[in-house]
Write a protein that holds these residues in place. Sequence first.
Motif, PDB file in Angstrom:
ATOM      1  N   ALA A  52     -13.078   0.520   6.720  1.00 50.42           N
ATOM      2  CA  ALA A  52     -11.851   1.315   6.571  1.00 50.42           C
ATOM      3  C   ALA A  52     -11.325   1.217   5.146  1.00 50.42           C
ATOM      4  CB  ALA A  52     -10.793   0.847   7.572  1.00 50.42           C
ATOM      5  N   LEU A  53     -11.350   0.027   4.555  1.00 47.27           N
ATOM      6  CA  LEU A  53     -10.911  -0.115   3.163  1.00 47.27           C
ATOM      7  C   LEU A  53     -11.803   0.679   2.226  1.00 47.27           C
ATOM      8  CD1 LEU A  53      -9.923  -3.888   2.970  1.00 47.27           C
ATOM      9  CD2 LEU A  53      -8.407  -1.905   2.847  1.00 47.27           C
ATOM     10  N   PRO A  69      -6.537   2.027   4.659  1.00 47.48           N
ATOM     11  CA  PRO A  69      -6.054   0.653   4.839  1.00 47.48           C
ATOM     12  C   PRO A  69      -5.262   0.439   6.125  1.00 47.48           C
ATOM     13  CG  PRO A  69      -4.791   1.766   3.138  1.00 47.48           C
ATOM     14  CD  PRO A  69      -5.943   2.665   3.492  1.00 47.48           C
ATOM     15  N   GLU A  70      -4.626   1.485   6.634  1.00 48.99           N
ATOM     16  CA  GLU A  70      -3.859   1.332   7.872  1.00 48.99           C
ATOM     17  C   GLU A  70      -4.759   0.934   9.033  1.00 48.99           C
ATOM     18  OE1 GLU A  70      -3.804   4.080   5.904  1.00 48.99           O
ATOM     19  OE2 GLU A  70      -1.824   3.915   4.975  1.00 48.99           O
ATOM     20  N   ILE A  71      -5.967   1.490   9.064  1.00 47.05           N
ATOM     21  CA  ILE A  71      -6.929   1.138  10.113  1.00 47.05           C
ATOM     22  C   ILE A  71      -7.341  -0.328   9.953  1.00 47.05           C
ATOM     23  CG2 ILE A  71      -9.270   1.550  10.988  1.00 47.05           C
ATOM     24  CD1 ILE A  71      -8.796   4.538  10.406  1.00 47.05           C
ATOM     25  N   ALA A  72      -7.539  -0.757   8.717  1.00 49.50           N
ATOM     26  CA  ALA A  72      -7.897  -2.158   8.469  1.00 49.50           C
ATOM     27  C   ALA A  72      -6.787  -3.085   8.952  1.00 49.50           C
ATOM     28  CB  ALA A  72      -8.164  -2.370   6.977  1.00 49.50           C
ATOM     29  N   ILE A  73      -5.549  -2.721   8.680  1.00 54.29           N
ATOM     30  CA  ILE A  73      -4.419  -3.547   9.102  1.00 54.29           C
ATOM     31  C   ILE A  73      -4.372  -3.646  10.622  1.00 54.29           C
ATOM     32  CG2 ILE A  73      -1.888  -3.671   9.185  1.00 54.29           C
ATOM     33  CD1 ILE A  73      -1.970  -2.362   6.326  1.00 54.29           C
ATOM     34  N   THR A  74      -4.462  -2.505  11.281  1.00 52.83           N
ATOM     35  CA  THR A  74      -4.435  -2.474  12.743  1.00 52.83           C
ATOM     36  C   THR A  74      -5.593  -3.281  13.325  1.00 52.83           C
ATOM     37  OG1 THR A  74      -3.411  -0.294  12.698  1.00 52.83           O
ATOM     38  CG2 THR A  74      -4.463  -0.947  14.754  1.00 52.83           C
ATOM     39  N   SER A  75      -6.735  -3.192  12.673  1.00 45.30           N
ATOM     40  CA  SER A  75      -7.932  -3.868  13.155  1.00 45.30           C
ATOM     41  C   SER A  75      -7.813  -5.390  13.100  1.00 45.30           C
ATOM     42  CB  SER A  75      -9.133  -3.403  12.327  1.00 45.30           C
ATOM     43  OG  SER A  75     -10.304  -4.024  12.741  1.00 45.30           O
ATOM     44  N   LEU A  76      -7.060  -5.902  12.114  1.00 44.42           N
ATOM     45  CA  LEU A  76      -7.079  -7.348  11.882  1.00 44.42           C
ATOM     46  C   LEU A  76      -5.815  -8.106  12.271  1.00 44.42           C
ATOM     47  CD1 LEU A  76      -8.925  -7.550   8.463  1.00 44.42           C
ATOM     48  CD2 LEU A  76      -9.830  -7.944  10.752  1.00 44.42           C
ATOM     49  N   GLN A  77      -4.709  -7.443  12.449  1.00 42.77           N
ATOM     50  CA  GLN A  77      -3.473  -8.176  12.718  1.00 42.77           C
ATOM     51  C   GLN A  77      -3.567  -9.054  13.957  1.00 42.77           C
ATOM     52  OE1 GLN A  77      -0.448  -5.069  12.403  1.00 42.77           O
ATOM     53  NE2 GLN A  77       0.277  -6.047  10.528  1.00 42.77           N
ATOM     54  N   TYR A 117      -3.019  -4.504   2.919  1.00 45.57           N
ATOM     55  CA  TYR A 117      -1.588  -4.340   2.642  1.00 45.57           C
ATOM     56  C   TYR A 117      -1.376  -3.759   1.253  1.00 45.57           C
ATOM     57  CZ  TYR A 117      -0.264  -7.321   6.671  1.00 45.57           C
ATOM     58  OH  TYR A 117      -0.066  -7.848   7.923  1.00 45.57           O
ATOM     59  N   PHE A 118      -2.104  -4.297   0.278  1.00 42.18           N
ATOM     60  CA  PHE A 118      -1.976  -3.824  -1.102  1.00 42.18           C
ATOM     61  C   PHE A 118      -2.347  -2.346  -1.203  1.00 42.18           C
ATOM     62  CE2 PHE A 118      -4.081  -3.137  -5.262  1.00 42.18           C
ATOM     63  CZ  PHE A 118      -2.955  -3.229  -6.066  1.00 42.18           C
ATOM     64  N   LYS A 119      -3.493  -1.986  -0.635  1.00 44.40           N
ATOM     65  CA  LYS A 119      -3.957  -0.598  -0.727  1.00 44.40           C
ATOM     66  C   LYS A 119      -3.070   0.365   0.064  1.00 44.40           C
ATOM     67  CE  LYS A 119      -8.722  -1.358  -2.013  1.00 44.40           C
ATOM     68  NZ  LYS A 119     -10.136  -1.069  -1.720  1.00 44.40           N
ATOM     69  N   ALA A 120      -2.358  -0.154   1.063  1.00 44.74           N
ATOM     70  CA  ALA A 120      -1.451   0.685   1.848  1.00 44.74           C
ATOM     71  C   ALA A 120      -0.084   0.814   1.175  1.00 44.74           C
ATOM     72  CB  ALA A 120      -1.289   0.120   3.259  1.00 44.74           C
ATOM     73  N   GLY A 121       0.094   0.125   0.049  1.00 45.41           N
ATOM     74  CA  GLY A 121       1.367   0.190  -0.651  1.00 45.41           C
ATOM     75  C   GLY A 121       2.436  -0.710  -0.060  1.00 45.41           C
ATOM     76  N   LEU A 122       2.023  -1.700   0.724  1.00 43.88           N
ATOM     77  CA  LEU A 122       2.955  -2.638   1.352  1.00 43.88           C
ATOM     78  C   LEU A 122       3.028  -3.899   0.499  1.00 43.88           C
ATOM     79  CD1 LEU A 122       1.714  -2.119   5.020  1.00 43.88           C
ATOM     80  CD2 LEU A 122       3.741  -1.107   3.940  1.00 43.88           C
ATOM     81  N   GLY A 123       3.676  -3.765  -0.658  1.00 41.79           N
ATOM     82  CA  GLY A 123       3.707  -4.834  -1.650  1.00 41.79           C
ATOM     83  C   GLY A 123       4.260  -6.143  -1.146  1.00 41.79           C
ATOM     84  N   ASP A 124       5.375  -6.100  -0.414  1.00 42.81           N
ATOM     85  CA  ASP A 124       5.961  -7.351   0.084  1.00 42.81           C
ATOM     86  C   ASP A 124       5.010  -8.060   1.046  1.00 42.81           C
ATOM     87  OD1 ASP A 124       8.236  -6.994  -1.440  1.00 42.81           O
ATOM     88  OD2 ASP A 124       9.413  -6.131   0.200  1.00 42.81           O
ATOM     89  N   ASP A 125       4.397  -7.291   1.949  1.00 40.98           N
ATOM     90  CA  ASP A 125       3.439  -7.890   2.885  1.00 40.98           C
ATOM     91  C   ASP A 125       2.228  -8.438   2.139  1.00 40.98           C
ATOM     92  OD1 ASP A 125       4.953  -7.318   5.184  1.00 40.98           O
ATOM     93  OD2 ASP A 125       4.095  -5.304   5.340  1.00 40.98           O
ATOM     94  N   ALA A 126       1.774  -7.701   1.121  1.00 45.45           N
ATOM     95  CA  ALA A 126       0.624  -8.153   0.335  1.00 45.45           C
ATOM     96  C   ALA A 126       0.951  -9.442  -0.407  1.00 45.45           C
ATOM     97  CB  ALA A 126       0.193  -7.064  -0.651  1.00 45.45           C
ATOM     98  N   ARG A 127       2.146  -9.522  -0.988  1.00 41.08           N
ATOM     99  CA  ARG A 127       2.539 -10.743  -1.706  1.00 41.08           C
ATOM    100  C   ARG A 127       2.629 -11.939  -0.757  1.00 41.08           C
ATOM    101  NH1 ARG A 127       4.703  -6.911  -5.110  1.00 41.08           N
ATOM    102  NH2 ARG A 127       6.486  -6.348  -3.837  1.00 41.08           N
ATOM    103  N   ASP A 128       3.234 -11.735   0.401  1.00 40.55           N
ATOM    104  CA  ASP A 128       3.326 -12.826   1.389  1.00 40.55           C
ATOM    105  C   ASP A 128       1.937 -13.279   1.837  1.00 40.55           C
ATOM    106  OD1 ASP A 128       6.094 -12.706   1.275  1.00 40.55           O
ATOM    107  OD2 ASP A 128       6.301 -11.577   3.152  1.00 40.55           O
TER     108      ASP A 128
END
Length: 168
Positions: free
Chosen positions: A45-46, A51-59, A79-90
Amino acid sequence: LAAAPLQAGQAAKAMALFQAAADQAHALGDDDRHQHARKGVARAALSNNQPEIAITSLQDDLAKNRNDLDTQMILTEAYFKAGLGDDARDALTNVYAQAGESAYTLLWIAKLATQLEQPELAQTSLAKVMPETLTSAQRLSLSDLLLDNRQTAEAKAALDTLLNDDAT
């Protein structure tokens, strides 16, 4: 079988094959194989810019096993590729906490931390890298990251070491 299309740049085909493998493993109750296939879905997916599929697949997998560094790294990138910066940083902070002394992981963290504008984490990761354990490609990557993080003297030293090692 599903990895071959991914390596050949056929991410959509690989994603379908990994998903079929994940479904089969789930039906058989094979948790390890299911998790492995879900990682394959996420990587594909990446590669396919989904990236949304990757997130759903792994959470769910990460919720079951917080110590799986590979899953954390894939999810962080998603998270980074989906533009979810705060989640990516965490997530990146969690990856760093488990990175140990793996040069590959530390360089990966430094690169993503630089992209996420976290210079302290990038510099801390780079400081932990043991240059004598690096391949030539990793040394070149190290010098690039050091330059990106305004560590000019360290970058020069890494390049000097690379050039001296290649000359011998």
